[in-house]
Design an enzyme around this catalytic site. Structure first.
Site, PDB file in Angstrom:
ATOM      1  N   LYS A 106     -28.026 -14.568  -2.242  1.00 55.65           N
ATOM      2  CA  LYS A 106     -27.755 -13.257  -1.654  1.00 55.65           C
ATOM      3  C   LYS A 106     -26.427 -12.661  -2.138  1.00 55.65           C
ATOM      4  O   LYS A 106     -26.346 -11.445  -2.371  1.00 55.65           O
ATOM      5  CB  LYS A 106     -27.773 -13.339  -0.137  1.00 55.65           C
ATOM      6  CG  LYS A 106     -26.648 -14.152   0.492  1.00 55.65           C
ATOM      7  CD  LYS A 106     -26.747 -14.144   2.001  1.00 55.65           C
ATOM      8  CE  LYS A 106     -25.635 -14.982   2.624  1.00 55.65           C
ATOM      9  NZ  LYS A 106     -24.300 -14.469   2.336  1.00 55.65           N
TER      10      LYS A 106
ATOM     11  N   ASP B 279     -23.087  -7.890   4.554  1.00 53.67           N
ATOM     12  CA  ASP B 279     -23.521  -9.272   4.368  1.00 53.67           C
ATOM     13  C   ASP B 279     -23.592  -9.965   5.727  1.00 53.67           C
ATOM     14  O   ASP B 279     -22.896  -9.589   6.667  1.00 53.67           O
ATOM     15  CB  ASP B 279     -22.514  -9.986   3.461  1.00 53.67           C
ATOM     16  CG  ASP B 279     -23.011 -11.365   3.020  1.00 53.67           C
ATOM     17  OD1 ASP B 279     -24.225 -11.617   3.117  1.00 53.67           O
ATOM     18  OD2 ASP B 279     -22.175 -12.176   2.585  1.00 53.67           O
TER      19      ASP B 279
END
Length: 679
Positions: free
Chosen positions: A32, A219
């Protein structure tokens, strides 16, 4: 143009989808961070978006630093200059430093640490006659913090439960907030709450920041609390180019306000949003991922996804059953030694993960006994040590003389004979005159009833601080000024005079010296260094999961010991997930008080997915409690792992207990539990 050929198809889709809302469901180890950094690079190089229009938000300074380093490697330092990569709180401070006068504060506000907050709460408790011996200030502060994270201001706070602490919090909260503002200070929770309040009351300020941040990325979105969620929602409302990346299966911070519902409801909040799943794992072997998938699928409320890898199944997972916690520790340490010998591994390849910090004791003792180096994550952080806080308080007063809490901390450090009675009398007079405590110390001649001796000491203290302030205000090297101030204050002599053990005193002196070193390092790296900037940096370090020394030691050749909560975001070749028993994992609080084990199952999932090559799960038949052995039962999470993935073992010193007997006992326990649940 940015080279994207190394991305897998799903990662590439996430990078190229730049317009409109996007939810990236990123499983553990699915790359990610790479997606976020490549997406920023794509906006800069391929879409020619000005860097100042890009905002990326994460939860820790460590994560923000790592993301910045990757960005600079990807597109070059000059090209990404102007992109804001920050934590939520750093973002809030950035906004408040420019806009907070709209709320009646001055721009040089202080950020109170946890101990500063607790001290102020105790002061308020004394003012309203709350018994500090009977009621804990930290508990009241925790209730206030929960209210702020839920965006409940003092005038709307109502007790939620029928207990004394809720009632006391309702009394203390408004006065505590008034005291903070009088000191031109905010606490950690205020940073987000006040930013949201600013945007609500001043839409023109919100419009400025919406126009600034046209592309927003978040995030670890599953860890947002209500105030963080609303802040991002308000900023993104202008252009709706919001990309959130997270994994509901790794939401493990509910105890500190994180709300997993925010990521689960993202598609409802942003109609027509794109959803992309990152399910290819680049960290763990197939057997480890199959075990993780088998456990987490039992959570009823989650986004469906299944981790997979192209790396093959790898070794089976070892399930080790030992008689008690002492044998558990001895067995784990012996296995580490065997693995090092057989597979040419180093101690740094191993991590021991546990649910509660109290479990570390037996492992620490055994590692010490065997002479194996280890790093314990979760000890007292550098900036939480008393002598460090005292020295930092001097710098806070230099920067913001109205910071009464910092001033109170240093009145008698080093000791200068200013008694509590004198401080209380000066403090009461300052409140009557509506002036800061620092100003009151300079006007002690105006205070009726203050004897000449104590008054002279107070004036001397004020003159000392004023002289040091003038030195800082003249500009120049901040580190040198701090070093000179600490020397003139005779802090080193004070520590050696008041501490019997010279070695301990020396360590404390070195800690004060490290503040000067930290300030010097800050000056070297900052384009426009200031005392406010350094203190802001120090205050925001509370966001990190572990302190600088521990972070540095993670690179040593040493076994890592840490809690499951601390392990998130890390990975190790070999992991020992220990104490997988009912009332430990899942924790007894989730079983008997919260009646929900979803987050405990997510903790187990996080622990499993920290392992890259090999995972060992351990449990005990008995465990000591107050010196006596109590029978233990295997965790329900163990039954959720398919038997073919597990290699059953027993402790090396289990005596008459066999792995087969332990397995039979576990089967009997699960059968009884299913009967009780009616399944």
């Amino acid at each position: 143009m940015l080279d994207l050929h190394t991305l897998n198809p799903q990662q590439l889709q996430a990078v190229k989808h730049t317009e409109g809302p996007l939810l990236v469901l990123a499983g553990a180890g699915s790359g990610k961070t790479r997606v976020i950094t490549c997406r920023i690079g794509y906006l800069l190089l391929n879409r020619q978006v000005p860097p100042e229009n890009i905002l990326a938000v994460t939860f820790t300074n460590k994560a923000a630093r790592e993301m910045k380093e990757r960005m600079e490697e990807l597109v070059g330092r000059e090209r990404c200059k102007g992109v804001i990569l920050s934590t939520f709180h750093s973002l809030g401070v950035r906004i408040l430093r420019r806009e907070i006068p709209l709320l009646g504060y001055r721009k040089n506000f202080s950020i109170y640490s946890t101990s500063d907050q607790a001290g102020l709460v105790r002061q308020v408790m004394r003012e309203v006659n709350i018994d500090g011996k009977k009621f804990n200030a930290e508990t009241i502060l925790w209730r206030i913090s929960a209210a702020k994270n839920a965006l409940i201001p003092p005038d709307r706070f109502q007790p939620r439960f029928a207990d004394d602490y809720e009632t006391l919090a309702a009394t203390v909260y408004p006065r505590y907030q008034e005291a903070l503002k009088a000191c031109n200070a905010v606490d950690f929770d205020d940073i987000i709450m006040l930013t949201v309040e600013l945007f609500r009351k001043h839409p023109e300020a919100l419009a400025r920041w919406q126009e600034r941040f046209r592309y927003i990325m978040v995030d670890e979105y599953q860890d947002t609390n209500p105030s963080q969620y609303l802040l991002i929602h308000m900023l993104a409302e202008g252009h709706k180019n919001l990309c959130v990346v997270g994994d509901d299966d790794q939401s493990i911070y509910g105890w500190r306000g994180a709300d997993v519902e925010k990521i689960l409801a993202f598609e409802k909040d942003y109609k027509g949003c794109r959803v992309i799943k990152l399910e290819q794992n680049y960290r763990s072997t197939g057997n480890i991922l199959d075990a993780a998938n088998s456990v987490i699928k039992n959570n009823p409320k989650r986004k469906e996804k299944t981790l997979w890898t192209a790396a093959g199944p790898g070794r089976p997972i070892d399930l080790t059953v030992t008689r008690d916690d002492e044998e558990e520790a001895a067995t784990v340490v012996e296995r580490i030694q065997v693995e090092c010998f057989k597979h040419n591994l180093s101690y740094g390849d191993f991590a021991i993960l546990y649910r509660t910090n109290a479990q570390s004791r037996a492992f620490e003792e055994q590692l010490r006994f065997e002479g194996i180096p280890y790093v314990l994550i979760g000890g007292m952080q550098f900036f939480e040590r008393k002598e460090v806080k005292d020295a930092i308080s001097y710098l806070k007063v230099m920067d913001n003389p109205a910071d009464d809490q910092a001033l109170l901390r240093i009145v008698n450090f080093p000791r200068r004979g200013i008694g509590d009675g004198t401080v209380i009398k000066i403090g009461q007079w300052s409140m009557e005159q509506n002036c800061s405590l620092f100003e009151a110390f300079g006007r002690v001649r105006e205070i009726d009833g203050l004897a000449e001796g104590p008054g002279e000491k107070a004036r001397t203290f004020h003159a000392l601080l004023k002289g040091e302030m003038e030195s800082f205000q003249r500009g120049g090297n901040l580190a040198e000024k701090a070093r000179g101030m600490f020397k003139r204050l005779s802090i080193e002599e004070e520590l050696f005079r008041t501490i019997d053990d010279p070695a301990t005193a020396r360590r404390k002196v070195e800690n004060v010296e490290q503040i000067v070193n930290s300030l010097a390092g800050y000056e070297e790296k900052s384009r426009s260094p200031s005392l406010s900037g350094f203190l802001e940096k120090v205050s925001l370090m509370d966001e990190d999961r572990y302190g600088g020394k521990e972070k540095k030691e993670l690179g040593r050749d040493a076994v890592t010991l840490m809690s499951l909560h601390s392990s998130k975001g890390l990975e190790f070749p070999c992991v020992f997930l220990v104490g997988v028993e009912e009332e430990i994992l899942p924790h007894k609080k989730s079983i008997y008080e919260d009646f929900s084990i979803d987050e405990e199952r997510r903790l187990c999932y996080v622990g499993i997915t920290r392992a890259r090559k090999h995972l060992t799960i351990t449990r005990c038949l008995y465990r000591k409690k107050y010196g006596k052995l109590e029978e233990r039962h295997p965790s329900r999470f163990l039954e959720e792992i398919p038997p073919h993935l597990l290699n059953h073992q027993k402790g090396e010193m289990a005596g008459a207990e066999t792995a087969e007997e332990a397995e039979r006992m576990a089967d009997d326990f699960f059968a009884r539990m299913r009967a009780m649940m009616g399944s």
